[in-house]
Scaffold this active site. Structure first.
Site, short mmCIF file in Angstrom:
data_model
loop_
_atom_site.label_atom_id
_atom_site.label_comp_id
_atom_site.label_asym_id
_atom_site.label_seq_id
_atom_site.Cartn_x
_atom_site.Cartn_y
_atom_site.Cartn_z
N GLU A 113 0.84 -1.21 0.00
CA GLU A 113 0.00 0.00 0.00
C GLU A 113 0.87 1.26 0.00
O GLU A 113 0.54 2.24 -0.65
CB GLU A 113 -0.95 -0.02 1.20
CG GLU A 113 -2.04 -1.10 1.02
CD GLU A 113 -2.96 -1.22 2.22
OE1 GLU A 113 -2.46 -1.56 3.30
OE2 GLU A 113 -4.16 -0.96 2.08
N GLU A 140 -3.83 -9.45 3.67
CA GLU A 140 -4.57 -9.13 4.91
C GLU A 140 -5.72 -10.08 5.17
O GLU A 140 -6.05 -10.38 6.31
CB GLU A 140 -5.11 -7.70 4.86
CG GLU A 140 -4.06 -6.62 5.04
CD GLU A 140 -3.37 -6.19 3.75
OE1 GLU A 140 -3.41 -6.98 2.76
OE2 GLU A 140 -2.80 -5.10 3.72
C1 TC6 Z 1 -1.49 -5.09 6.99
O1 TC6 Z 1 -0.50 -4.78 6.41
C2 TC6 Z 1 -2.65 -4.22 7.16
C3 TC6 Z 1 -2.62 -2.96 6.66
C4 TC6 Z 1 -3.70 -2.03 6.91
C5 TC6 Z 1 -3.29 -1.01 7.95
C6 TC6 Z 1 -4.31 0.08 8.16
N1 TC6 Z 1 4.12 -7.76 11.75
O2 TC6 Z 1 7.22 -15.61 8.76
P1 TC6 Z 1 8.60 -15.46 9.28
C7 TC6 Z 1 7.57 -11.54 12.16
S1 TC6 Z 1 -1.63 -6.59 7.73
C8 TC6 Z 1 4.83 -8.17 12.82
O3 TC6 Z 1 9.10 -16.48 10.23
P2 TC6 Z 1 9.59 -15.75 6.59
C9 TC6 Z 1 7.19 -12.99 12.43
O4 TC6 Z 1 6.28 -13.09 13.49
C10 TC6 Z 1 -0.06 -7.37 7.45
N2 TC6 Z 1 5.70 -9.19 12.78
O5 TC6 Z 1 9.67 -15.29 8.10
C11 TC6 Z 1 8.54 -13.57 12.76
O6 TC6 Z 1 8.85 -13.20 14.08
P3 TC6 Z 1 9.71 -14.18 15.01
C12 TC6 Z 1 0.08 -7.85 6.07
C13 TC6 Z 1 5.84 -9.84 11.63
O7 TC6 Z 1 10.81 -15.29 5.93
C14 TC6 Z 1 9.49 -12.81 11.84
O8 TC6 Z 1 8.80 -11.61 11.48
N3 TC6 Z 1 1.28 -8.58 5.94
C15 TC6 Z 1 5.13 -9.46 10.48
O9 TC6 Z 1 9.20 -17.18 6.52
C16 TC6 Z 1 9.86 -13.56 10.59
O10 TC6 Z 1 8.67 -14.02 9.96
C17 TC6 Z 1 1.32 -9.89 6.17
O11 TC6 Z 1 0.34 -10.50 6.47
C18 TC6 Z 1 4.24 -8.37 10.57
N4 TC6 Z 1 3.54 -7.94 9.51
O12 TC6 Z 1 8.35 -14.94 5.97
C19 TC6 Z 1 2.66 -10.54 6.02
N5 TC6 Z 1 5.48 -10.29 9.47
O13 TC6 Z 1 11.02 -14.32 14.32
C20 TC6 Z 1 2.91 -11.46 7.16
C21 TC6 Z 1 6.39 -11.14 9.98
O14 TC6 Z 1 9.74 -13.46 16.31
N6 TC6 Z 1 4.21 -12.02 7.12
N7 TC6 Z 1 6.60 -10.88 11.27
O15 TC6 Z 1 8.93 -15.46 15.04
C22 TC6 Z 1 4.58 -13.03 6.31
O16 TC6 Z 1 3.83 -13.48 5.47
C23 TC6 Z 1 5.95 -13.59 6.46
O17 TC6 Z 1 6.39 -13.29 7.75
C24 TC6 Z 1 7.01 -13.04 5.45
C25 TC6 Z 1 8.41 -13.57 5.86
C26 TC6 Z 1 6.65 -13.55 4.06
C27 TC6 Z 1 7.05 -11.54 5.46
#
Ligand code: TC6
Length: 694
Positions: A105, A125
């Site tokens: 975004e 999301e």
């Molecule tokens: C959004 O954006 C809404 C917007 C509207 C606003 C108004 N936040 O998965 P991994 C941590 S909603 C906080 O093991 P990978 C995760 O917990 C969000 N922490 O690594 C882990 O912590 P740990 C939309 C996060 O390489 C560490 O980072 N975005 C977040 O297998 C490593 O993660 C998503 O839904 C986060 N957003 O995969 C994306 N993301 O080490 C969600 C990760 O303490 N994330 N962490 O256990 C993912 O899909 C995957 O983490 C990845 C990386 C593809 C970014």
């Protein structure tokens, strides 16, 4: 000056750089830093254009999920993005890693986007029970059209840079050094006097008149019970029907509804729980791991074949052993057929099929297993058969090889005792179909070495499974709880419910199928055989006969005989209530002098679910599962418990442990059955007004 976002200039281009490991999530500090650095860049007379980039492994991967549910702290992301979009200088997003959610975004608030060829972009999301609430539902449709935006926003899956370029989400794809590429792109835009390009000013293209109604219909079955996908559709519809500002307002409203929904709370819980299960309490992160470059599976039946496929899929060579040539050939042929079917659906190329088959090496001799790093036994569930297998493994396997059993009920400590190396023995309990189900219950024996646990947990991840470490008991975590529920379902029918009613209650809670459709799928004869064995071996303590025994004795084994608790038409898995079964149940009740009564849906729900909650509490007390989240992840990935309810114990917290404890105590008083004896942990939490998670 923000600590996590910095501004500097490279020649005539200002660079805004985000550095907030691990994934540059858009927490409050990052939002503030993005805002102040933009202002700094705009005030910098030497900067002709600005580039936004992430340091480390990725462009921001989304909003900081840990902040959801806490009081909001400004600046709000939509406002920050609005400032970027309103910038009088060109802003270019330089994307690598995974620009997800709020990250994409931010990029959509920029005028142009340049991505590294290995990058992915997406709006996931929906998987957290949310929608892209920082303009994603309003800007993406303006860029790619309503239908493509729906696919990305409702599906939640990221797209690769190359596809993003074709779709028009990114404007250029570069390889090598991203910053260099983005700076060159920015300099060219400046030299060409390229105009500002604000997505909010673009029109939205819709291809079909009834797009939104038909889209909703098309996802209704798959997304049953989820709220977010339907809100996502409404938000994209607003982008088409309303002016930008009003669309943004509508997006905000819909986002706000989801943010406070129990569905999103549950889905966010699952996101973190899934990551947390990999961190085993008491097992240091730096525990050494044994090298795993080759694997063997004992048994080429349905389970063994499915297990072997996981390793071939991950590029790990796997030997598969059977004692009879015919069984081996049959098993290999089934694996090939499975791969060919996947290829027919277009999900594998023929070349990939051959590559995977080449990694699977059939053998009839234990002596071929001397060099493998891990062996997984998947033979018949019988202790003496296991004993023979583990004797052989102990004889032929090299020192340090991990010896795993796929047993679903037998004592892993006993199995380990069949070898002279119990420290190398562990359970790896796959769920059927083993090449599909994501759960792997890794069972730690009394003597299992820490490095064996660390290796197997890591191996689970390598083969795409969610590995959960559990302790030894009958049925481990999942099946132990399941058996209690199944027994309760059978008893409810005894008392007057009918099987379709019981199934409907649990289906409506969100399970993919009810208890009886499930036993029909698994095959009713398996449980029957186990019960009969117990009745022969230990008549005093054996399970009493029930109406399902009568079904099996009448040839009704489940789907495979097109008749179980339900009837099945050929080639159709839909359960159809059966008049014959009704008669068998009625006869059973009559012969056993059981008076029937009306059983309400509420009672079915309480008895089938609370019995599992009570058992889950016992499992925690006994240390069979380390944390409530381990139990929840098992139920979600092993049994299809609805993600939007967060797992059995998360769900229990929503219901309230006091209410559950009161009912459990009541059922215990009424039945005197040990299964309803309240777990001390449940009692304690209920009396303290706490939940499993508080
Ligand atoms: C959004 O954006 C809404 C917007 C509207 C606003 C108004 N936040 O998965 P991994 C941590 S909603 C906080 O093991 P990978 C995760 O917990 C969000 N922490 O690594 C882990 O912590 P740990 C939309 C996060 O390489 C560490 O980072 N975005 C977040 O297998 C490593 O993660 C998503 O839904 C986060 N957003 O995969 C994306 N993301 O080490 C969600 C990760 O303490 N994330 N962490 O256990 C993912 O899909 C995957 O983490 C990845 C990386 C593809 C970014």
């Amino acid at each position: 000056m923000s600590e996590v976002v910095s501004y500097r200039r490279e020649g005539e281009i200002g660079v805004i750089s985000v550095n907030y490991p691990p994934v540059n999530a858009l927490g409050q500090g990052v939002r503030e830093g993005l805002q102040s650095c933009l202002r700094e860049g705009l005030a910098d007379d030497q900067a002709k254009a600005l580039v936004v980039i992430g340091e480390g492994r990725t462009f921001p991967a989304g909003a900081d999920i840990r902040e959801f549910g806490k009081p909001p702290a400004g600046p709000a992301l939509p406002d920050v993005i609005n400032e970027y979009e309103s910038s009088e200088k060109l802003v270019i997003a330089a994307i690598h890693g995974t620009a997800l959610g709020g990250g994409l975004e931010v990029a959509l608030g920029c005028d142009y986007r340049v991505a590294l060829d290995s990058a992915k972009v997406g709006l996931p999301e929906v998987k957290l029970g949310l929608l892209p609430g920082a303009g994603g539902t309003q800007r993406l449709p303006r860029l790619v059209g309503a239908k493509a935006a729906l696919d990305m926003i409702v599906g939640g899956n990221p797209v690769k840079a190359k596809n993003a370029l074709q779709m028009g989400i990114v404007d250029d794809v570069v390889s090598g050094d991203l910053l260099e590429g983005a700076l060159a792109y920015a300099r060219k835009l400046v030299a060409d006097k390229a105009p500002l390009r604000r997505i909010r000013d673009l029109d939205v293209q819709t291809e079909e008149a009834d797009l939104f109604a038909s889209y909703e219909k098309s996802i209704a079955r798959k997304q049953r019970g989820f709220k977010a996908p339907f809100h996502c559709i409404k938000a994209v519809q607003a982008a088409v029907e309303l002016p930008f500002e009003e669309g943004m307002k509508r997006e905000r409203e819909l986002f706000g509804e989801l943010l406070v929904s129990s569905e999103s709370a549950a889905q966010r819980h699952v996101f973190f729980a899934e990551r947390e299960v990999a961190k085993v309490p008491g097992l240091p992160k730096d525990t050494p791991k044994r090298e795993v470059n080759s694997v063997a599976v004992i048994g080429a039946g349905t389970m063994g074949g499915g297990i072997a496929m996981n390793f071939a899929n991950a590029g790990i060579p796997v030997k598969i052993l059977e004692v009879k040539e015919e069984a081996l050939e049959k098993g290999i042929a089934i694996i090939r057929k499975n791969y060919e079917n996947t290829a027919k659906k277009g999900r594998l190329t023929q070349e990939q099929v051959e590559q995977r088959m080449a990694l699977i090496q059939p053998t009839l001799s234990y002596d071929d297993l001397g060099d493998v790093d891990v062996v997984i036994e998947a033979v018949f569930e019988n202790m003496s058969v296991k004993e023979a297998v583990f004797n052989e493994l102990d004889r032929v396997c090299k020192p340090g090889a991990i010896l795993a059993t796929n047993t679903s009920t037998l004592d892993v400590n006993r199995i380990a005792s069949f070898t002279k190396r119990p420290q190398d023995v562990i359970g790896m309990h796959f769920f059927s179909p083993a090449n599909v189900m994501k759960l792997l219950e890794n069972v730690r024996g009394e003597k299992t070495a820490d490095d064996v646990i660390a290796t197997v947990m890591d191996l689970s991840r390598r083969i795409g499974k969610v590995g959960v470490l559990v302790g030894v008991c009958h049925g481990f975590v999942g099946n132990r709880m399941l058996h209690k529920r199944q027994a309760e379902a059978v008893q409810l029918v005894n008392e007057g419910a009918n099987p379709a009613q019981v199934d409907k209650v649990l289906f409506d809670l969100g399970f993919p199928m009810g208890p009886f459709a499930m036993s029909d799928l698994a095959g009713m004869d398996v449980g029957y055989r186990i019960r009969e064995e117990l009745r022969k071996e230990n008549p005093e303590n054996a399970p009493a006969r029930n109406w399902t025994d009568e079904l099996v004795e009448n040839g009704r084994m489940g789907q495979k005989t097109q008749a179980g608790v339900f009837d099945y038409k050929e080639g159709d898995r839909t359960p159809v209530p059966s008049a014959e079964v009704d008669k068998i149940i009625a006869k059973f009740r009559e012969e056993n002098g059981i008076a029937t009564r009306e059983v309400t849906d509420q009672e079915i729900l309480e008895r089938c679910m609370y019995v599992m909650v009570n058992e889950g509490a016992k499992i925690l007390e006994e240390g069979i599962a380390a944390r409530p989240l381990d139990v929840d992840v098992i139920w979600i990935y092993g049994y299809g418990f609805p993600v939007y309810r967060g797992g059995v114990l998360f769900w229990a917290d929503q219901v309230g442990l006091k209410a559950i404890y009161d009912k459990v105590s009541q059922f215990h008083q009424e039945t005197g059955d040990d299964v309803w004896k309240p777990a001390p942990l449940l009692e304690k939490l209920a009396k303290e007004g706490k939940g499993f998670y508080s």
